[in-house]
Design a protein around this motif. Structure first.
Motif, mmCIF file in Angstrom:
data_model
loop_
_atom_site.group_PDB
_atom_site.id
_atom_site.type_symbol
_atom_site.label_atom_id
_atom_site.label_comp_id
_atom_site.label_asym_id
_atom_site.label_seq_id
_atom_site.Cartn_x
_atom_site.Cartn_y
_atom_site.Cartn_z
ATOM 1 N N ALA A 1 0.623 -1.181 0.207
ATOM 2 C CA ALA A 1 -0.548 -0.280 0.036
ATOM 3 C C ALA A 1 1.139 1.796 0.171
ATOM 4 O O ALA A 1 1.639 0.763 0.327
ATOM 5 N N ASN A 2 0.234 2.093 -0.423
ATOM 6 C CA ASN A 2 0.630 3.343 -0.109
ATOM 7 C C ASN A 2 -0.419 5.086 -0.192
ATOM 8 O O ASN A 2 -1.705 4.047 -0.017
ATOM 9 N N TYR A 3 0.391 5.896 0.619
ATOM 10 C CA TYR A 3 -0.541 6.563 1.338
ATOM 11 C C TYR A 3 -0.227 8.576 1.054
ATOM 12 O O TYR A 3 1.132 8.308 1.010
ATOM 13 N N ARG A 4 -0.539 9.196 1.231
ATOM 14 C CA ARG A 4 -0.478 10.512 0.669
ATOM 15 C C ARG A 4 -0.096 10.820 2.206
ATOM 16 O O ARG A 4 -0.904 9.978 3.685
ATOM 17 N N ASP A 5 0.577 11.520 2.417
ATOM 18 C CA ASP A 5 1.053 12.015 4.376
ATOM 19 C C ASP A 5 0.126 12.358 5.093
ATOM 20 O O ASP A 5 0.563 11.690 5.957
ATOM 21 N N ALA A 6 -0.887 12.917 4.510
ATOM 22 C CA ALA A 6 -1.779 13.426 5.878
ATOM 23 C C ALA A 6 -3.128 12.515 6.055
ATOM 24 O O ALA A 6 -3.757 12.793 7.029
ATOM 25 N N VAL A 7 -2.348 11.147 5.811
ATOM 26 C CA VAL A 7 -3.386 10.668 5.911
ATOM 27 C C VAL A 7 -2.363 9.584 6.484
ATOM 28 O O VAL A 7 -3.825 8.350 7.050
ATOM 29 N N LYS A 8 -1.474 8.980 6.053
ATOM 30 C CA LYS A 8 -0.461 8.105 6.845
ATOM 31 C C LYS A 8 -0.863 7.984 8.748
ATOM 32 O O LYS A 8 -0.580 9.045 9.412
ATOM 33 N N GLY A 9 -1.309 6.845 8.602
ATOM 34 C CA GLY A 9 -1.201 6.865 10.565
ATOM 35 C C GLY A 9 -2.658 6.461 10.637
ATOM 36 O O GLY A 9 -2.583 6.605 11.310
ATOM 37 N N ARG A 10 -3.493 7.272 9.995
ATOM 38 C CA ARG A 10 -4.952 7.580 10.194
ATOM 39 C C ARG A 10 -5.208 6.276 9.679
ATOM 40 O O ARG A 10 -6.556 5.999 9.968
ATOM 41 N N PHE A 11 -5.235 6.239 8.036
ATOM 42 C CA PHE A 11 -6.107 5.820 7.191
ATOM 43 C C PHE A 11 -5.323 4.535 6.922
ATOM 44 O O PHE A 11 -4.369 4.349 7.206
ATOM 45 N N THR A 12 -5.842 3.617 6.884
ATOM 46 C CA THR A 12 -6.126 1.710 6.171
ATOM 47 C C THR A 12 -6.233 1.345 4.801
ATOM 48 O O THR A 12 -7.349 1.578 4.857
ATOM 49 N N ILE A 13 -5.963 0.988 4.272
ATOM 50 C CA ILE A 13 -6.861 0.198 2.900
ATOM 51 C C ILE A 13 -5.551 -0.820 2.910
ATOM 52 O O ILE A 13 -5.164 -1.646 2.605
ATOM 53 N N SER A 14 -7.178 -1.864 2.062
ATOM 54 C CA SER A 14 -7.172 -3.886 2.914
ATOM 55 C C SER A 14 -7.654 -4.084 1.417
ATOM 56 O O SER A 14 -8.169 -3.340 0.689
ATOM 57 N N ARG A 15 -7.518 -5.495 0.637
ATOM 58 C CA ARG A 15 -8.470 -5.960 0.321
ATOM 59 C C ARG A 15 -8.870 -6.226 0.085
ATOM 60 O O ARG A 15 -8.228 -7.306 1.355
ATOM 61 N N ASP A 16 -10.478 -7.251 0.053
ATOM 62 C CA ASP A 16 -11.199 -8.486 -0.493
ATOM 63 C C ASP A 16 -10.737 -9.393 -1.417
ATOM 64 O O ASP A 16 -11.985 -9.399 -2.566
ATOM 65 N N SER A 17 -10.031 -10.267 -1.380
ATOM 66 C CA SER A 17 -9.796 -10.875 -2.782
ATOM 67 C C SER A 17 -10.760 -11.103 -3.347
ATOM 68 O O SER A 17 -11.603 -11.288 -4.805
ATOM 69 N N ALA A 18 -11.199 -12.021 -2.024
ATOM 70 C CA ALA A 18 -12.026 -13.078 -3.148
ATOM 71 C C ALA A 18 -13.182 -12.415 -3.069
ATOM 72 O O ALA A 18 -14.321 -12.777 -4.288
ATOM 73 N N ARG A 19 -13.428 -11.152 -2.634
ATOM 74 C CA ARG A 19 -15.507 -10.684 -3.435
ATOM 75 C C ARG A 19 -14.762 -9.271 -3.865
ATOM 76 O O ARG A 19 -15.738 -8.736 -4.182
#
Length: 128
Positions: A57-75
């Motif tokens: 994953a990669n984030y913009r600096d302003a959201v690092k530590g606050r936002f988390t992106i995740s994936r559900d490959s099955a869905r």
């Protein structure tokens, strides 16, 4: 591919929201799914991206530590967990998919022009 984003709404500063984006077709290993946002009067900006192959994953600096992106490959779904939100997070959030023939660097996650399909957007409003 059609992308359906959901989960937006009104939240108080310091609160949390979870966005989801479901794809109508399979997401493949070399693809990247990303979240972008556009605040009123501002340009669209990258928020977070995730590579399907390995979950990198990669984030913009302003959201690092606050936002988390995740994936559900099955869905064929990508989520964005947003914590410790502030007024600067108020925007319409869009999910998008970047189709690639080969594995791409995380630096490419931020380039909106590389994403070929976009969802309709979901509004997030943070009240202070």
């Amino acid at each position: 591919v059609q992308l359906q984003a959901s989960g937006g709404g009104l939240v108080q500063a310091g609160g949390s929201l979870r966005l989801s984006c479901a794809a109508s077709q399979p997401i493949f290993n070399n693809d990247v799914m990303g979240w972008f946002r556009q605040a009123p009067g501002k340009e669209r900006e990258f928020v977070a991206g995730i590579r399907w192959r390995d979950g990198r994953a990669n984030y913009r600096d302003a959201v690092k530590g606050r936002f988390t992106i995740s994936r559900d490959s099955a869905r064929n779904r990508v989520d964005l967990q947003m914590n410790s939100m502030n007024s600067e997070d108020t925007a319409v959030y869009y999910c998008a998919v970047q189709r690639n023939d080969q594995m791409t660097s995380i630096g490419s996650f931020q380039s909106a022009s590389l994403y070929g399909d976009w969802g309709q957007g979901t509004l997030v409003t943070v009240s202070s």
